[in-house]
Design a protein around this motif. Structure first.
Motif, PDB file in Angstrom:
ATOM      1  N   THR A 153       0.845  -1.219  -0.018  1.00 24.25           N
ATOM      2  CA  THR A 153      -0.046  -0.043   0.019  1.00 24.25           C
ATOM      3  C   THR A 153       0.846   1.330   0.216  1.00 24.25           C
ATOM      4  OG1 THR A 153      -0.157   0.062   2.462  1.00 24.25           O
ATOM      5  CG2 THR A 153      -2.035  -1.175   1.330  1.00 24.25           C
ATOM      6  N   GLU A 154       2.184   1.238   0.066  1.00 24.68           N
ATOM      7  CA  GLU A 154       3.182   2.305   0.001  1.00 24.68           C
ATOM      8  C   GLU A 154       4.380   2.001  -0.085  1.00 24.68           C
ATOM      9  OE1 GLU A 154       3.032   4.495   3.754  1.00 24.68           O
ATOM     10  OE2 GLU A 154       4.458   3.094   4.769  1.00 24.68           O
ATOM     11  N   GLY A 155       5.302   2.864  -0.501  1.00 20.69           N
ATOM     12  CA  GLY A 155       6.514   2.590  -0.730  1.00 20.69           C
ATOM     13  C   GLY A 155       7.471   3.914   0.099  1.00 20.69           C
ATOM     14  N   VAL A 156       8.755   3.536  -0.092  1.00 25.86           N
ATOM     15  CA  VAL A 156       9.627   4.707   0.345  1.00 25.86           C
ATOM     16  C   VAL A 156      10.740   4.890  -0.442  1.00 25.86           C
ATOM     17  CG1 VAL A 156      11.436   5.017   2.161  1.00 25.86           C
ATOM     18  CG2 VAL A 156       9.475   3.965   2.774  1.00 25.86           C
ATOM     19  N   LEU A 157      10.959   6.236  -0.596  1.00 25.44           N
ATOM     20  CA  LEU A 157      12.092   6.833  -1.498  1.00 25.44           C
ATOM     21  C   LEU A 157      13.103   7.213  -0.707  1.00 25.44           C
ATOM     22  CD1 LEU A 157      10.248   9.255  -3.880  1.00 25.44           C
ATOM     23  CD2 LEU A 157      11.264   7.351  -4.580  1.00 25.44           C
ATOM     24  N   TYR A 158      14.388   6.547  -0.862  1.00 27.02           N
ATOM     25  CA  TYR A 158      15.682   6.852   0.072  1.00 27.02           C
ATOM     26  C   TYR A 158      16.740   7.870  -0.543  1.00 27.02           C
ATOM     27  CZ  TYR A 158      19.592   6.407   3.198  1.00 27.02           C
ATOM     28  OH  TYR A 158      20.729   6.768   3.760  1.00 27.02           O
ATOM     29  N   PHE A 159      16.863   8.942   0.032  1.00 27.52           N
ATOM     30  CA  PHE A 159      17.568   9.876  -0.614  1.00 27.52           C
ATOM     31  C   PHE A 159      19.057   9.948  -0.107  1.00 27.52           C
ATOM     32  CE2 PHE A 159      13.387  11.457  -1.537  1.00 27.52           C
ATOM     33  CZ  PHE A 159      13.524  11.805  -2.919  1.00 27.52           C
ATOM     34  N   VAL A 160      20.194   9.643  -1.046  1.00 24.91           N
ATOM     35  CA  VAL A 160      21.498   8.943  -0.549  1.00 24.91           C
ATOM     36  C   VAL A 160      22.073  10.248   0.111  1.00 24.91           C
ATOM     37  CG1 VAL A 160      23.529   8.007  -0.984  1.00 24.91           C
ATOM     38  CG2 VAL A 160      21.303   6.890  -2.023  1.00 24.91           C
ATOM     39  N   GLU A 161      22.120  11.277  -0.437  1.00 25.45           N
ATOM     40  CA  GLU A 161      22.930  12.387   0.098  1.00 25.45           C
ATOM     41  C   GLU A 161      22.600  13.010   1.326  1.00 25.45           C
ATOM     42  OE1 GLU A 161      24.658  16.547  -1.749  1.00 25.45           O
ATOM     43  OE2 GLU A 161      23.691  15.234  -3.075  1.00 25.45           O
ATOM     44  N   SER A 162      21.075  13.140   1.657  1.00 25.19           N
ATOM     45  CA  SER A 162      20.794  13.638   2.753  1.00 25.19           C
ATOM     46  C   SER A 162      20.249  12.475   3.880  1.00 25.19           C
ATOM     47  CB  SER A 162      19.542  14.243   2.468  1.00 25.19           C
ATOM     48  OG  SER A 162      18.308  13.653   1.900  1.00 25.19           O
ATOM     49  N   ARG A 163      20.352  11.254   3.230  1.00 28.90           N
ATOM     50  CA  ARG A 163      20.035   9.916   4.373  1.00 28.90           C
ATOM     51  C   ARG A 163      18.679  10.100   4.862  1.00 28.90           C
ATOM     52  NH1 ARG A 163      25.798   8.672   7.382  1.00 28.90           N
ATOM     53  NH2 ARG A 163      27.050   8.376   5.498  1.00 28.90           N
ATOM     54  N   GLU A 164      17.755  10.482   4.032  1.00 33.14           N
ATOM     55  CA  GLU A 164      16.253  10.705   4.524  1.00 33.14           C
ATOM     56  C   GLU A 164      15.263   9.792   3.783  1.00 33.14           C
ATOM     57  OE1 GLU A 164      14.955  15.139   5.526  1.00 33.14           O
ATOM     58  OE2 GLU A 164      16.359  15.167   3.832  1.00 33.14           O
ATOM     59  N   ARG A 165      14.404   9.310   4.551  1.00 30.63           N
ATOM     60  CA  ARG A 165      13.333   8.550   3.778  1.00 30.63           C
ATOM     61  C   ARG A 165      12.038   9.377   3.664  1.00 30.63           C
ATOM     62  NH1 ARG A 165      14.298   2.675   5.037  1.00 30.63           N
ATOM     63  NH2 ARG A 165      12.081   2.332   5.048  1.00 30.63           N
ATOM     64  N   ALA A 166      11.532   8.960   2.409  1.00 27.42           N
ATOM     65  CA  ALA A 166      10.365   9.752   2.080  1.00 27.42           C
ATOM     66  C   ALA A 166       9.093   8.661   1.937  1.00 27.42           C
ATOM     67  CB  ALA A 166      10.399  10.987   0.942  1.00 27.42           C
ATOM     68  N   PRO A 167       8.308   8.571   2.785  1.00 28.66           N
ATOM     69  CA  PRO A 167       7.031   7.640   2.728  1.00 28.66           C
ATOM     70  C   PRO A 167       5.970   7.918   1.419  1.00 28.66           C
ATOM     71  CG  PRO A 167       6.684   8.838   4.731  1.00 28.66           C
ATOM     72  CD  PRO A 167       8.022   9.342   4.148  1.00 28.66           C
ATOM     73  N   VAL A 168       5.697   7.245   0.495  1.00 23.04           N
ATOM     74  CA  VAL A 168       4.933   7.479  -0.553  1.00 23.04           C
ATOM     75  C   VAL A 168       3.649   6.496  -0.624  1.00 23.04           C
ATOM     76  CG1 VAL A 168       4.435   7.767  -3.078  1.00 23.04           C
ATOM     77  CG2 VAL A 168       6.786   8.280  -1.966  1.00 23.04           C
ATOM     78  N   PRO A 169       2.442   7.173  -0.330  1.00 24.86           N
ATOM     79  CA  PRO A 169       1.380   6.216  -0.126  1.00 24.86           C
ATOM     80  C   PRO A 169       0.841   5.825  -1.513  1.00 24.86           C
ATOM     81  CG  PRO A 169       0.883   8.309   0.730  1.00 24.86           C
ATOM     82  CD  PRO A 169       2.416   8.225   0.549  1.00 24.86           C
TER      83      PRO A 169
END
Length: 251
Positions: A153-169
């Motif tokens: 039902t959702e995924g995650v984008l992981y941005f390498v440079e800032s080491r942040e996870r962004a949930p995407v429903p």
């Protein structure tokens, strides 16, 4: 990635299930289509490619992701609320959607599977957590998992440079956008007519195919309004060399 206003959605007319002689569309190409339809056509239909610092760095970072090993993704019926999944570099495809994708990472969350897509750069702090091209690509990965029988039902984008996870429903709006882009890319590929270039877009200067696409030059020839932007050179004391002869070679 930058985005020039709202995405024009195609009619939601699904293509029939693909047969064995039709190519599957890579989810990455659908990402490119949402970013720029002309770029997707050049790469997917015409087979054009040129490297840039961004594309080389992106490949390097994905090699580090793939080096973590390939764990086995359990069958859908074996995924429970207690399942711990950390499966890397999993390739999935679907004739129903006509899509193929290589998933960087699949995790588990209370009986559901969660695709994690690695992206270079920093997370953009905007309302939807990321720009549409990345969200669409991730949503197609989720649709592939659903098509295989998994609850997703959702995924995650992981941005390498800032080491942040962004949930995407994966809500209805995003799924419709993803399917619309998928049908749009297949439509222009079957139509065989290259889309026009973007008009004075900030996306173009950093695009690896800008010297093949020639957006400013094509638009100037079509309308004769805005002259092409000057070529940027890496060394301030240097000057660009313009080669105008047909089939000329520089050595």
């Amino acid at each position: 990635m930058l985005h020039d206003g709202p995405i024009q959605q195609e009619l939601a007319l699904p293509f029939p299930e693909l047969s064995g002689d039709q190519p599957l569309l890579p989810a990455r190409m659908v990402n490119e289509y949402v970013y720029c339809a002309r770029l997707a056509y050049l790469e997917w239909v015409q087979g054009e490619w040129a490297d840039s610092a961004d594309t080389v760095d992106g490949r390097r970072r994905h090699k580090r992701v793939d080096a973590g090993g390939k764990d086995v993704l359990p069958a859908p019926e074996d995924v429970t609320e207690d399942s711990r999944i950390h499966a890397r570099s999993i390739t999935l495809s679907s004739n129903r959607y006509g899509v193929i994708a290589k998933l960087d990472l699949i995790e588990a969350d209370e009986g559901r599977v969660v695709p994690v897509d690695y992206k270079r750069g920093k997370r953009p702090h905007i309302a939807k957590a990321a720009y549409d091209p990345e969200r669409v690509q991730l949503c197609l990965q989720g649709l592939l998992l659903q098509d295989q029988g998994y609850e997703c039902t959702e995924g995650v984008l992981y941005f390498v440079e800032s080491r942040e996870r962004a949930p995407v429903p994966f809500d209805e709006e995003l799924q419709q956008l993803a399917l619309s882009a998928l049908h749009g890319l297949r439509g222009i590929a079957l139509g065989g007519r290259i889309p026009p270039p973007l008009d004075d877009s900030p996306k173009c200067p950093r695009c690896s195919l800008v010297s093949i696409c020639l957006p400013d030059e094509v638009n100037y020839l079509r309308r004769g309004v805005t002259p092409p932007r000057a070529i940027a050179v890496g060394v301030s004391e240097s000057m660009p060399v313009y080669v105008q002869a047909n089939k000329a070679k520089v050595a």
